[in-house]
Design an enzyme around this catalytic site. Sequence first.
Site, PDB file in Angstrom:
ATOM      1  N   HIS A 243      -4.309  -0.073  11.464  1.00 26.01           N
ATOM      2  CA  HIS A 243      -4.102   0.706  10.245  1.00 26.01           C
ATOM      3  C   HIS A 243      -3.514   2.086  10.574  1.00 26.01           C
ATOM      4  CE1 HIS A 243      -5.931   3.068   6.751  1.00 26.01           C
ATOM      5  NE2 HIS A 243      -5.142   2.185   6.163  1.00 26.01           N
TER       6      HIS A 243
ATOM      7  N   HIS B 150       1.634   8.640   4.907  1.00 22.03           N
ATOM      8  CA  HIS B 150       0.726   8.168   3.865  1.00 22.03           C
ATOM      9  C   HIS B 150       0.760   9.049   2.620  1.00 22.03           C
ATOM     10  CE1 HIS B 150      -3.172   7.848   1.760  1.00 22.03           C
ATOM     11  NE2 HIS B 150      -3.106   6.563   2.105  1.00 22.03           N
TER      12      HIS B 150
HETATM   13  O1  G3P Z   1      -3.930  -1.554   4.318  1.00 21.79           O
HETATM   14  C1  G3P Z   1      -4.117  -1.111   3.020  1.00 21.79           C
HETATM   15  C2  G3P Z   1      -4.656   0.274   3.018  1.00 21.79           C
HETATM   16  O2  G3P Z   1      -3.936   1.026   3.938  1.00 21.79           O
HETATM   17  C3  G3P Z   1      -4.602   0.884   1.661  1.00 21.79           C
HETATM   18  O3  G3P Z   1      -5.123   2.175   1.592  1.00 21.79           O
HETATM   19  O4  G3P Z   1      -4.897   4.592   1.399  1.00 21.79           O
HETATM   20  O5  G3P Z   1      -5.067   3.568   3.641  1.00 21.79           O
HETATM   21  O6  G3P Z   1      -2.994   3.301   2.299  1.00 21.79           O
HETATM   22  P1  G3P Z   1      -4.479   3.462   2.259  1.00 21.79           P
HETATM   23 CA    CA Z   2      -1.781   1.916   3.754  1.00 20.54          CA
END
Ligand code: G3P
Ligand code: CA
Length: 264
Positions: free
Chosen positions: A8, A50
């Site tokens: 992630h 992000h």
């Molecule tokens: O993998 C999905 C997840 O990343 C969604 O939440 O806020 O981390 O982009 P966020």
């Molecule tokens: Ca994400």
Amino acid sequence: MRPQVVAHRGASATEAEHTLGAYLAALDEGAEGLECDVRLTADGHLVCVHDRSLRRTGSSAGLVSTSDLADLAELDFATWKRPWADLDDEAEEPDEDMGRVLTLRKLLETVADYDRRVEVAIETKHPTRYGGLVERRLVDLLRNFGWHRAGAPVRVMSFSFTALQRVERHAPEMQLVQLVERASYWPMLRRAVGREWTMGPGIKLVREHPEIVERMARHRDVHVWTVNNEEDLQRCLDLGVKAVITDRPGHLVDLLDRRERDDQ
Ligand code: G3P
Ligand code: CA
């Protein structure tokens, strides 16, 4: 079946998220997939960031959408993660190239050149001032790699159903992942999302409403975010989840390896 371990924002528990350094660390740790969020710059480049604002990770007051790529290239996207490093004589000298803004093109090139198959889960962020242009540019870029077809090592994710419909229009064979934050969205989404789409619930939904995720998993693949510890990994294994998206890819790979060894 063993779920795919997807890093992630890279190995983001230890490295500055969305930097090349974070993705290379994730690959070193054995991640099988890489997750990234993408936004469009003012001059039309897809970059892995992000937040809408640059404040948290770029230590700057601007917005991604009003900056050109050259402006972002001046910024340091790594230092925020190690705020005390300057005061620490024993801290390793950072490699500045590893902490610059990362374009999606560069991330895809890295994956294309890697010596094993790595999949990329690309999330388009909405709302944004550029609306559907984000998906149009994304599909154009993927087409450059020949990765708009079935079997490509990429998939597109979004919380926005409309965004995924756009990707489906531009690239009908693309694997799509509908992200779901709240249980209350499921009754509407289950009727709307394509039969081949993957569902992407958050771990909070898995913990609080495993019965809903169990229903999702009956007809579709399920990918869960963000799975960082053994307890949550077990929840996902119990539900037959196909991919776990984690800030700690090395830890999850180790846990899964250990379980496989114990089962032998
Ligand atoms: O993998 C999905 C997840 O990343 C969604 O939440 O806020 O981390 O982009 P966020
Ligand atoms: Ca994400």
